[in-house]
Design a protein around this motif. Structure first.
Motif, PDB file in Angstrom:
ATOM      1  N   ASP A 131     -20.772  75.577  94.981  1.00  0.00           N
ATOM      2  CA  ASP A 131     -19.839  74.461  94.813  1.00  0.00           C
ATOM      3  C   ASP A 131     -18.734  74.817  93.821  1.00  0.00           C
ATOM      4  O   ASP A 131     -17.554  74.489  94.038  1.00  0.00           O
ATOM      5  CB  ASP A 131     -20.577  73.213  94.331  1.00  0.00           C
ATOM      6  CG  ASP A 131     -21.482  72.610  95.400  1.00  0.00           C
ATOM      7  OD1 ASP A 131     -21.306  72.959  96.586  1.00  0.00           O
ATOM      8  OD2 ASP A 131     -22.364  71.803  95.043  1.00  0.00           O
ATOM      9  N   PHE A 132     -19.104  75.492  92.744  1.00  0.00           N
ATOM     10  CA  PHE A 132     -18.124  75.883  91.724  1.00  0.00           C
ATOM     11  C   PHE A 132     -17.158  76.922  92.293  1.00  0.00           C
ATOM     12  O   PHE A 132     -15.944  76.871  92.047  1.00  0.00           O
ATOM     13  CB  PHE A 132     -18.856  76.439  90.503  1.00  0.00           C
ATOM     14  CG  PHE A 132     -17.962  76.682  89.312  1.00  0.00           C
ATOM     15  CD1 PHE A 132     -17.368  75.632  88.631  1.00  0.00           C
ATOM     16  CD2 PHE A 132     -17.713  77.978  88.859  1.00  0.00           C
ATOM     17  CE1 PHE A 132     -16.549  75.852  87.523  1.00  0.00           C
ATOM     18  CE2 PHE A 132     -16.897  78.213  87.772  1.00  0.00           C
ATOM     19  CZ  PHE A 132     -16.317  77.146  87.097  1.00  0.00           C
ATOM     20  N   LEU A 133     -17.688  77.868  93.070  1.00  0.00           N
ATOM     21  CA  LEU A 133     -16.857  78.884  93.719  1.00  0.00           C
ATOM     22  C   LEU A 133     -15.843  78.222  94.653  1.00  0.00           C
ATOM     23  O   LEU A 133     -14.659  78.590  94.663  1.00  0.00           O
ATOM     24  CB  LEU A 133     -17.737  79.860  94.490  1.00  0.00           C
ATOM     25  CG  LEU A 133     -17.018  80.924  95.328  1.00  0.00           C
ATOM     26  CD1 LEU A 133     -16.223  81.872  94.452  1.00  0.00           C
ATOM     27  CD2 LEU A 133     -18.032  81.702  96.176  1.00  0.00           C
ATOM     28  N   GLY A 137     -12.390  79.115  93.113  1.00  0.00           N
ATOM     29  CA  GLY A 137     -11.923  80.383  93.674  1.00  0.00           C
ATOM     30  C   GLY A 137     -12.734  81.515  93.081  1.00  0.00           C
ATOM     31  O   GLY A 137     -13.954  81.406  92.960  1.00  0.00           O
ATOM     32  N   LYS A 138     -12.124  82.597  92.686  1.00  0.00           N
ATOM     33  CA  LYS A 138     -12.839  83.741  92.138  1.00  0.00           C
ATOM     34  C   LYS A 138     -13.504  83.371  90.823  1.00  0.00           C
ATOM     35  O   LYS A 138     -12.867  82.826  89.920  1.00  0.00           O
ATOM     36  CB  LYS A 138     -11.875  84.911  91.933  1.00  0.00           C
ATOM     37  CG  LYS A 138     -12.542  86.218  91.573  1.00  0.00           C
ATOM     38  CD  LYS A 138     -11.503  87.343  91.523  1.00  0.00           C
ATOM     39  CE  LYS A 138     -12.142  88.693  91.215  1.00  0.00           C
ATOM     40  NZ  LYS A 138     -11.137  89.790  91.202  1.00  0.00           N
ATOM     41  N   ASP A 156     -16.186  86.425  94.730  1.00  0.00           N
ATOM     42  CA  ASP A 156     -15.014  85.805  95.359  1.00  0.00           C
ATOM     43  C   ASP A 156     -15.299  85.298  96.770  1.00  0.00           C
ATOM     44  O   ASP A 156     -14.402  84.812  97.459  1.00  0.00           O
ATOM     45  CB  ASP A 156     -13.824  86.763  95.363  1.00  0.00           C
ATOM     46  CG  ASP A 156     -14.122  88.090  96.025  1.00  0.00           C
ATOM     47  OD1 ASP A 156     -15.176  88.201  96.688  1.00  0.00           O
ATOM     48  OD2 ASP A 156     -13.315  89.020  95.868  1.00  0.00           O
ATOM     49  N   ASN A 157     -16.556  85.412  97.224  1.00  0.00           N
ATOM     50  CA  ASN A 157     -16.939  84.818  98.508  1.00  0.00           C
ATOM     51  C   ASN A 157     -18.435  84.518  98.485  1.00  0.00           C
ATOM     52  O   ASN A 157     -19.161  84.970  97.596  1.00  0.00           O
ATOM     53  CB  ASN A 157     -16.579  85.741  99.677  1.00  0.00           C
ATOM     54  CG  ASN A 157     -17.323  87.059  99.627  1.00  0.00           C
ATOM     55  OD1 ASN A 157     -18.521  87.125  99.913  1.00  0.00           O
ATOM     56  ND2 ASN A 157     -16.619  88.131  99.256  1.00  0.00           N
ATOM     57  N   ILE A 158     -18.877  83.771  99.446  1.00  0.00           N
ATOM     58  CA  ILE A 158     -20.246  83.255  99.458  1.00  0.00           C
ATOM     59  C   ILE A 158     -21.280  84.315  99.817  1.00  0.00           C
ATOM     60  O   ILE A 158     -22.473  84.177  99.531  1.00  0.00           O
ATOM     61  CB  ILE A 158     -20.347  82.064 100.447  1.00  0.00           C
ATOM     62  CG1 ILE A 158     -21.562  81.194 100.108  1.00  0.00           C
ATOM     63  CG2 ILE A 158     -20.350  82.536 101.880  1.00  0.00           C
ATOM     64  CD1 ILE A 158     -21.379  80.376  98.872  1.00  0.00           C
ATOM     65  N   PHE A 183     -12.775  83.375  86.921  1.00  0.00           N
ATOM     66  CA  PHE A 183     -12.478  84.754  86.553  1.00  0.00           C
ATOM     67  C   PHE A 183     -11.026  84.852  86.116  1.00  0.00           C
ATOM     68  O   PHE A 183     -10.104  84.571  86.884  1.00  0.00           O
ATOM     69  CB  PHE A 183     -12.735  85.698  87.725  1.00  0.00           C
ATOM     70  CG  PHE A 183     -12.516  87.148  87.374  1.00  0.00           C
ATOM     71  CD1 PHE A 183     -13.483  87.857  86.690  1.00  0.00           C
ATOM     72  CD2 PHE A 183     -11.328  87.784  87.707  1.00  0.00           C
ATOM     73  CE1 PHE A 183     -13.285  89.181  86.350  1.00  0.00           C
ATOM     74  CE2 PHE A 183     -11.114  89.115  87.378  1.00  0.00           C
ATOM     75  CZ  PHE A 183     -12.106  89.813  86.695  1.00  0.00           C
ATOM     76  N   ILE A 184     -10.818  85.222  84.861  1.00  0.00           N
ATOM     77  CA  ILE A 184      -9.468  85.373  84.315  1.00  0.00           C
ATOM     78  C   ILE A 184      -8.950  86.751  84.706  1.00  0.00           C
ATOM     79  O   ILE A 184      -9.579  87.771  84.402  1.00  0.00           O
ATOM     80  CB  ILE A 184      -9.479  85.214  82.783  1.00  0.00           C
ATOM     81  CG1 ILE A 184     -10.018  83.835  82.406  1.00  0.00           C
ATOM     82  CG2 ILE A 184      -8.078  85.414  82.216  1.00  0.00           C
ATOM     83  CD1 ILE A 184     -10.215  83.641  80.910  1.00  0.00           C
TER      84      ILE A 184
END
Length: 399
Positions: A131-133, A137-138, A156-158, A183-184
């Motif tokens: 859910d957070f992703l 995003g990344k 960066d993906n499930i 991700f910064i």
């Protein structure tokens, strides 16, 4: 003669043990293994897991210690605070030890004290991370309180998220929680310092590079006192203000930041010095401050009389902590050439390989699986880059 206990006795604690001995302290060292290298340099060696508070307390009572300390080890910091508190010795306190080792508490601290922080979430399930992703995003997930980049993953993906979550949470103390953060994308820095009576003083800054195959593992830390691209004065002010707000009573510090949109975002902070001999070797080289003498004097409950200030004559000096990237592609090492020549250079402070002839070496999975490093310094960036090239051309390996 005062007696100091050092909790953790691996390679990175040896400089602290040796410094204590040189200052006239007797040293008690505890570590997990009977053949711990720290025991070789100590007056007394005792086997104990650094996370085992009660056993370390028994050891401390047995030897009637006058102070207890660690360095370059996050997992030992809470134990040190516990032992010192139980024996009424100088300590940062157990609450401060928790703040400086728990990444979720660090994020909460930044939020409540108005320091820049990335969006974050404490997660105990794959669905929470997913859910957070989807929302952010990344992201990057981390154990709450581990070290050496263990269990740290950029997502960066499930795909594969469940196995990454399982790997991350196994390194958290509670075995179930991880912290997920945006991700910064910015450049990463480290900054080491010291808590003085006048407030925190930042001593050494590095700009980080990472291995191309894993952006969570550092390949190079390049230390300088000024930077033509990034505002190091702003980084120093940010770091000093943050540590002062945390009210750490004494000690040395290590913090990591990322730069994004004109701000330095805290990645993590620690109530100990930077690892791989940053605290023991690089900080004094870059600042002129004997941080270990100060630290040991404080934990022994004694007064430190030397003036703590940056040496302005070192303004142009640069140093590097360089990690080697060697992949034998399944072949054993046949020969290692050039090591003695590298070590003979007085500007190469330290050089170490984690493999030998007959070993098969490959890419690192975390900080502890990097295959070798060196520390070097020069009086300008140009000279140091030239020296680095010489070192890396001198070391050759046959497979």
């Amino acid at each position: 003669m005062s007696r100091i206990m050092v909790i953790a006795g691996g390679t990175w604690q040896v400089p602290l043990i040796r410094k204590a001995k040189s200052m006239g302290f007797e040293v008690v060292n505890s570590n997990l293994y009977e053949d711990s290298i720290g025991f070789e340099y100590s007056d007394f060696g005792e086997v104990a897991d650094v996370k085992d508070r009660e056993t370390n307390l028994k050891i401390a009572k047995k030897y009637q210690i006058d102070g207890v300390v660690t360095d370059q080890s996050d997992i030992a910091v809470p134990t040190v605070a516990f032992v010192a508190s139980q024996l009424h010795l100088p300590t940062i306190g157990e609450k401060k030890a928790e703040l400086f080792t728990d990444k979720f508490k660090m994020r909460e601290f930044c939020r409540t004290h108005d320091f820049p922080y990335p969006e974050y979430k404490l997660c105990q399930s794959v669905s929470e991370i997913a859910d957070f992703l989807k929302e952010i995003g990344k992201i990057i997930i981390k154990p709450i309180d581990a070290q050496s980049s263990r269990g740290v993953h950029v997502i960066d993906n499930i795909e594969g998220i469940e196995s990454l979550f399982e790997d991350a949470r196994q390194y958290s103390k509670d075995g179930k929680s991880v912290i997920a953060e945006r991700f910064i994308q910015g450049t990463e820095f480290t900054i080491d310092g010291i808590v003085t009576e006048k407030g925190h003083l930042s001593l050494a800054i590095s700009q980080k590079d990472h291995f191309s195959y894993n952006e969570s593992i550092a390949s190079e830390l390049f230390f300088s006192n000024k930077n033509p691209v990034y505002d190091y004065d702003l980084l120093r002010r940010t770091n000093n203000a943050l540590i002062d707000a945390a009210k750490l009573p004494f000690g040395i510090t290590h913090a990591e930041y990322k730069y994004e949109n004109g701000k330095f975002y805290l990645i993590e902070m620690a109530a100990r010095g930077g690892g791989t001999k940053i605290a023991s070797d690089i900080v004094p080289l870059m600042s002129g401050v004997d941080n270990y003498a100060y630290l040991l004097t404080c934990v022994a409950g004694e007064s430190y009389n030397d003036i703590i200030e940056l040496d302005s004559s070192l303004i142009n000096r640069c140093a590097v902590l360089k990690f080697m990237d060697i992949d034998s592609k399944g072949l054993p090492v046949k020969a290692i050439n050039g090591v003695e020549k590298i070590k003979a250079n007085p500007k190469v402070v330290d050089f170490g390989l984690e493999f030998g002839v007959g070993d098969i070496v490959g890419q690192a999975d975390d900080d502890r699986s990097r295959v070798g490093y060196y520390i070097a310094y020069e009086e300008s960036e140009e000279k140091l880059r030239k020296l680095m090239k010489e070192v890396e051309e001198t070391l050759t390996i046959d497979f």
